[in-house]
Write an enzyme that holds these catalytic residues in place. Structure first.
Site, PDB file in Angstrom:
ATOM      1  CG  ASN A 221      23.570  -6.399  33.044  1.00 25.81           C
ATOM      2  OD1 ASN A 221      22.607  -7.151  33.208  1.00 25.81           O
ATOM      3  ND2 ASN A 221      23.777  -5.758  31.910  1.00 25.81           N
ATOM      4  CB  ALA A 222      21.295  -5.903  38.116  1.00 26.10           C
ATOM      5  CB  ALA A 223      18.985  -6.455  33.355  1.00 25.99           C
ATOM      6  CD  GLU A 224      23.879  -9.074  30.804  1.00 26.85           C
ATOM      7  OE1 GLU A 224      24.040  -8.447  29.735  1.00 26.85           O
ATOM      8  OE2 GLU A 224      24.819  -9.310  31.594  1.00 26.85           O
ATOM      9  CG  ASP A 296      32.910  -3.611  27.257  1.00 29.83           C
ATOM     10  OD1 ASP A 296      32.269  -4.656  27.440  1.00 29.83           O
ATOM     11  OD2 ASP A 296      32.599  -2.749  26.424  1.00 29.83           O
TER      12      ASP A 296
END
Length: 510
Positions: A221-224, A296
């Site tokens: 995701n964006a944060a990751e 998911d």
């Protein structure tokens, strides 16, 4: 575009790189064998009514629980979404020899996930996440269970189970959410097994941990993704897409992956693969309390598409459509094959008439939205079309695609065109997340539509320059902009049609 084995040439002709209900249905019925390796969690939803505060702690609400719901979470949710999309799913995980573990297995089996390869360990407490909900709001979540790596015995049993499960598998999905199970020994073993592994899709909080395994696709995701790049991504959605595009090599190198799909929640997703143009999807936003497990679902649908031989851009569009379905529901939701087929079926009557479209454009304009307009025959949608439509959408807020009617295509392209009738061509275009509205016009050029709608930007793809376009003076006369984007050669469509026809004639696939 390659026609994948398992998808008949006549169906590939109809859809190209777009999705039709027929193509989606065949994909879901193919029953690809998918192994899911990762952290299985028990999700518990305690729902009730809240109308008072606790006397012992005046700031704490009291919830009278009226209902309990249980669902597999984490890798388990990915598994049940895969099963709901028609895959033959084999779960490989380790759970504790406890009530939560037994409930996870029961929920998995009840949702058509095979659990023959699940390791039940006496040295582990199954992770559970319990949410307390009132008035459709999550008030509290409390987690318990062990998050340590398995001991030598548990890891050996897990890897033995994985090797058996992988026999004749079409895809392996690795879900690493930091809840134990997938420790360094598992990663080393997978790196050793990599030459013999099928399609490998990785959904992990830290993709860098799996670089040695060389996944085909990773879905941070964006944060990751920001953590990998050691920056905080820009908040503006367009700026984020541009930033990720500039750093695609760094992301791919850190993950050891061929393709990176960064999910952006309400802003859709970004596909970065090799030197191909960036491909973005646009989401239908939903409240944050309805987004549990949407990632998911996205990963599951992406895997089904890739395992079934769809191009990666089409698979990402499929994944976005599935995620859009589940984010509009509370709880840990699942998207089914029937729901996706129905969704693509709704695009059969997608074309909007000129008068209705004029009213729609007026509403967009009054809301301050920038309207982009393009047109074409789009007889068989290929990757050049998809790339240029994606780029066109990024020039504004709303993308309108005007499609030549069948008689118009016949005049422009010759007596054997179109291959697909205008209803099918419009429905395939409308299914793309970058396309907001589709309309049909009978003339050879959309000049009359442009005079009526007055879009902010008129876009053409191909080896055009603005000066070559007969529409350019009309657009400039009312103050609009004219843009010519990437080269979309007509012979790519023609060559594709000839190859498909040849394949049909010989009864083969390519």
């Amino acid at each position: 575009m390659e026609i994948s084995a398992g998808i008949p040439p006549d169906e590939a002709t109809r859809g190209g790189e777009g999705l039709t209900p027929e193509l989606a249905g065949r994909l879901f019925r193919a029953g690809s064998k998918v192994v899911v390796l990762g952290d299985a969690i028990l999700d518990v939803w305690l729902s009730g009514q809240c109308d008072r505060l606790c006397r012992e702690a005046p700031a704490a609400p009291v919830v009278d629980v009226r209902q309990q719901a249980f669902a597999p979470g984490g890798a388990g949710n990915t598994a049940v979404n895969l099963a709901a999309l028609g895959a033959d799913v084999h779960m490989v995980t380790a759970v504790g020899d406890d009530l939560a573990g037994a409930m996870v297995l029961e929920e998995l089996r009840g949702r058509n996930v095979r659990t023959d390869h699940v390791v039940v360990s006496e040295n582990r407490a199954t992770v559970s996440k319990r949410r307390v909900v009132a008035a459709d709001q999550v008030l509290l979540r409390f987690d318990d269970g062990d998050r340590h790596d398995g001991d030598d015995g548990e890891t050996a049993r897990l890897l033995d189970a994985l090797r058996v499960a992988l026999d004749a598998a079409d895809a392996l999905v690795v879900c690493d959410y930091g809840n134990g199970v997938l420790g360094p020994r598992v990663r080393r073993a997978l790196a050793d097994l990599r030459p013999g592994l099928p399609l490998l899709v990785l959904d992990a909080h830290d993709v860098r941990r799996w670089r040695s395994v060389s996944p085909d696709v990773v879905t941070p995701n964006a944060a990751e993704a920001g953590a990998v790049l050691q920056v905080r991504l820009p908040q503006d959605s367009d700026a984020r897409v541009e930033f990720l595009d500039r750093h695609r090599e760094q992301l791919a190198e850190a993950a050891g992956a061929d393709s990176v799909v960064v999910t952006l929640d309400r802003d859709g997703a970004v596909l970065l693969t090799g030197d191909q143009p960036v491909h973005r999807t646009w989401a239908r936003p939903a409240p944050d309390n309805h987004t549990s497990g949407a990632g998911d679902t996205f990963t599951a649908a992406l895997t089904v598409g890739l395992a079934g031989g769809l191009p990666v851009t089409t698979s990402v569009e499929l994944a976005q459509a599935a995620a859009d379905i589940v984010v509009h529901r509370p709880g840990t939701a699942v998207c089914t094959a029937a729901e996706l087929e129905q969704r693509f079926g709704t695009f059969h009557d997608a074309a909007v008439g000129p008068e209705q479209l004029a009213r729609i454009v007026a509403e967009h304009r009054s809301a301050g939205r920038r309207v982009v307009f393009t047109n074409g025959c789009f007889d068989v949608l290929h990757r050049g079309h998809v790339a240029y439509l994606n780029e066109a959408k990024r020039l504004g807020d709303v993308l309108i695609v005007a499609v030549n009617a069948d008689e118009s295509v016949h005049r422009l392209k010759g007596p054997d065109r179109p291959v697909n009738n205008v209803r099918d061509r419009a429905s395939v275009l409308a299914a793309l997340s970058c396309v907001d509205h589709v309309t049909v016009f009978d003339q050879d050029t959309p000049v009359e539509l442009l005079r009526e709608l007055r879009p902010d930007v008129y876009v053409k793809g191909g080896d055009y320059t603005p000066e070559m376009l007969s529409e350019a003076p009309v657009v400039r006369a009312y103050g609009g902009q004219v843009r010519a984007l990437g080269y979309v050669p007509d012979h790519s469509t023609s060559a594709m049609i000839e190859r498909i026809r040849s394949t049909v004639a010989t009864g083969g696939t390519t």
